[in-house]
Design a protein around this motif. Sequence first.
Motif, PDB file in Angstrom:
ATOM      1  N   ASN A  53       0.934  -1.271  -0.023  1.00 38.38           N
ATOM      2  CA  ASN A  53      -0.029  -0.257   0.070  1.00 38.38           C
ATOM      3  C   ASN A  53       0.946   1.320   0.095  1.00 38.38           C
ATOM      4  O   ASN A  53       1.523   1.554   1.225  1.00 38.38           O
ATOM      5  N   LYS A  76       0.103   4.120  -0.519  1.00 42.93           N
ATOM      6  CA  LYS A  76      -0.663   5.500   0.188  1.00 42.93           C
ATOM      7  C   LYS A  76      -0.379   6.431  -0.973  1.00 42.93           C
ATOM      8  O   LYS A  76      -0.231   6.310  -1.939  1.00 42.93           O
ATOM      9  N   HIS A 125      -9.743   1.055   4.358  1.00 41.17           N
ATOM     10  CA  HIS A 125      -8.665   1.305   4.978  1.00 41.17           C
ATOM     11  C   HIS A 125      -8.808   2.247   6.054  1.00 41.17           C
ATOM     12  O   HIS A 125      -9.546   3.327   6.087  1.00 41.17           O
ATOM     13  N   GLU A 173      -5.798  -4.751  10.236  1.00 37.93           N
ATOM     14  CA  GLU A 173      -4.877  -3.770  10.527  1.00 37.93           C
ATOM     15  C   GLU A 173      -5.501  -3.194  12.038  1.00 37.93           C
ATOM     16  O   GLU A 173      -6.201  -2.431  11.631  1.00 37.93           O
ATOM     17  N   ALA A 214      -1.282   0.001  15.076  1.00 38.19           N
ATOM     18  CA  ALA A 214      -0.082  -0.674  14.675  1.00 38.19           C
ATOM     19  C   ALA A 214       0.375  -0.068  13.400  1.00 38.19           C
ATOM     20  O   ALA A 214       1.356  -0.339  12.625  1.00 38.19           O
ATOM     21  N   ILE A 215      -0.515   0.872  12.622  1.00 47.97           N
ATOM     22  CA  ILE A 215      -0.254   1.188  11.147  1.00 47.97           C
ATOM     23  C   ILE A 215       0.528   2.521  11.271  1.00 47.97           C
ATOM     24  O   ILE A 215       0.278   3.355  11.788  1.00 47.97           O
ATOM     25  N   GLY A 216       1.720   2.108  10.703  1.00 47.85           N
ATOM     26  CA  GLY A 216       2.674   3.250  10.549  1.00 47.85           C
ATOM     27  C   GLY A 216       3.270   3.872  11.868  1.00 47.85           C
ATOM     28  O   GLY A 216       3.917   4.997  11.874  1.00 47.85           O
ATOM     29  N   GLY A 262      -1.970  -6.518   8.701  1.00 48.27           N
ATOM     30  CA  GLY A 262      -1.027  -5.194   8.298  1.00 48.27           C
ATOM     31  C   GLY A 262      -0.874  -4.352   9.561  1.00 48.27           C
ATOM     32  O   GLY A 262      -1.644  -4.399  10.194  1.00 48.27           O
ATOM     33  N   GLY A 263       0.093  -3.771   9.567  1.00 50.22           N
ATOM     34  CA  GLY A 263       0.674  -2.891  10.553  1.00 50.22           C
ATOM     35  C   GLY A 263       1.983  -2.966  10.953  1.00 50.22           C
ATOM     36  O   GLY A 263       2.532  -3.909  11.862  1.00 50.22           O
ATOM     37  N   SER A 264       2.834  -2.205  10.412  1.00 44.20           N
ATOM     38  CA  SER A 264       4.370  -2.133  10.418  1.00 44.20           C
ATOM     39  C   SER A 264       5.051  -3.371  10.271  1.00 44.20           C
ATOM     40  O   SER A 264       5.890  -3.801  11.179  1.00 44.20           O
ATOM     41  N   VAL A 265       4.581  -4.184   9.229  1.00 45.10           N
ATOM     42  CA  VAL A 265       5.115  -5.297   9.053  1.00 45.10           C
ATOM     43  C   VAL A 265       6.574  -5.105   8.285  1.00 45.10           C
ATOM     44  O   VAL A 265       6.679  -3.878   7.418  1.00 45.10           O
ATOM     45  N   LEU A 320      -0.465  -6.776   4.299  1.00 41.88           N
ATOM     46  CA  LEU A 320      -0.818  -5.636   3.664  1.00 41.88           C
ATOM     47  C   LEU A 320       0.439  -4.743   4.311  1.00 41.88           C
ATOM     48  O   LEU A 320       0.309  -4.425   5.413  1.00 41.88           O
ATOM     49  N   VAL A 321       1.253  -4.051   3.369  1.00 42.11           N
ATOM     50  CA  VAL A 321       2.374  -3.453   3.897  1.00 42.11           C
ATOM     51  C   VAL A 321       2.479  -2.029   3.488  1.00 42.11           C
ATOM     52  O   VAL A 321       2.421  -1.764   2.175  1.00 42.11           O
ATOM     53  N   GLY A 322       2.602  -1.162   4.195  1.00 42.69           N
ATOM     54  CA  GLY A 322       2.733   0.334   4.028  1.00 42.69           C
ATOM     55  C   GLY A 322       4.145   0.867   3.891  1.00 42.69           C
ATOM     56  O   GLY A 322       4.761   0.591   2.925  1.00 42.69           O
ATOM     57  N   GLY A 323       4.825   1.221   4.926  1.00 45.96           N
ATOM     58  CA  GLY A 323       6.159   1.670   4.930  1.00 45.96           C
ATOM     59  C   GLY A 323       7.122   0.894   4.259  1.00 45.96           C
ATOM     60  O   GLY A 323       7.796   1.312   3.235  1.00 45.96           O
TER      61      GLY A 323
HETATM   62  C1  PEP Z   1      -1.054   0.052   5.748  1.00 42.01           C
HETATM   63  O1  PEP Z   1      -0.974   1.069   4.849  1.00 42.01           O
HETATM   64  O2  PEP Z   1      -1.914  -0.618   5.554  1.00 42.01           O
HETATM   65  C2  PEP Z   1       0.098  -0.285   6.652  1.00 42.01           C
HETATM   66  C3  PEP Z   1       0.082  -1.184   7.376  1.00 42.01           C
HETATM   67  O3  PEP Z   1       1.055   0.623   6.808  1.00 42.01           O
HETATM   68  P1  PEP Z   1       2.258   0.152   7.601  1.00 42.01           P
HETATM   69  O4  PEP Z   1       2.859  -1.216   7.104  1.00 42.01           O
HETATM   70  O5  PEP Z   1       3.393   1.382   7.329  1.00 42.01           O
HETATM   71  O6  PEP Z   1       1.952   0.242   9.080  1.00 42.01           O
END
Ligand code: PEP
Length: 244
Positions: free
Chosen positions: A7, A9, A93, A161, A165-167, A204-207, A225-228
């Motif tokens: 993701n 973003k 999201h 998620e 824990a997200i970002g 998902g959440g800071s993976v 599901l991976v953001g950063g």
């Molecule tokens: C996300 O955007 O769904 C997410 C999990 O972000 P992050 O990995 O940066 O926590």
Amino acid sequence: MRCVVANWKMNLASREARAFCEDLLGHFTPQAGIEVGIAPSFTFLHLVSELVRPIGLQVFGQNGHAEAKGAFTGEVSMPQLRDAGCSGVLLGHSERRQFFGETDAALATKVKAAWQWDLLPLLCIGETLAQRDAGQTLEVLRQQLSILAETGPGPLWVAYEPVWAIGTGRRAEAAQVREAHAFIRGELNRHLAGTDYVVPILYGGSVTPESFPELLTIPEVAGGLVGGASLDPRKFAELVKQAG
Ligand code: PEP
């Protein structure tokens, strides 16, 4: 089946997206049983689709409107996502719920619209820290999944998620992930009883590549599901490798 979805973003410019895809392609080996997806900004969906779909990666919109067309300035419809090369769409999201007032009622119509246009919805659910602290986590998840009573069954991926824990760099503990994923599986079994749909549940959440291997050992964690960490092609390629 395992799934790893990036993701992005509201990050990257098209030049950077192209560089990411070219770098990823250099380090990416398609593996049986692993679905890999990227959810870029709308402005370079076409570009990313052209680069990664030939090798079997999926492209997701980060949101989609329930109406197919019309006077909805600033929105992008499901058929427009398809036209841009998407095979799926992230829905619900927590940033959409938190900052743009996305409701469960609206999400039910979006899920149905996604199905109508042959897009795979990746439905994101999760509790805030206040809800967890108040002991409401499972009730929140139950409520967020209750839109399936309205949509009826269909092809779906779910991402658990936890909002806190997200970002944040703060990953949920294994026991918390295990409890949430087991509960989500139970709810999905209830909503999809009598159908053949197999719904992977992503965390998902800071993976990161440091935390992903342990997460993958937890029952019912089918991927991430991976953001950063997904903004770095080497880290993302490593996550995909770990899922194999
Ligand atoms: C996300 O955007 O769904 C997410 C999990 O972000 P992050 O990995 O940066 O926590």
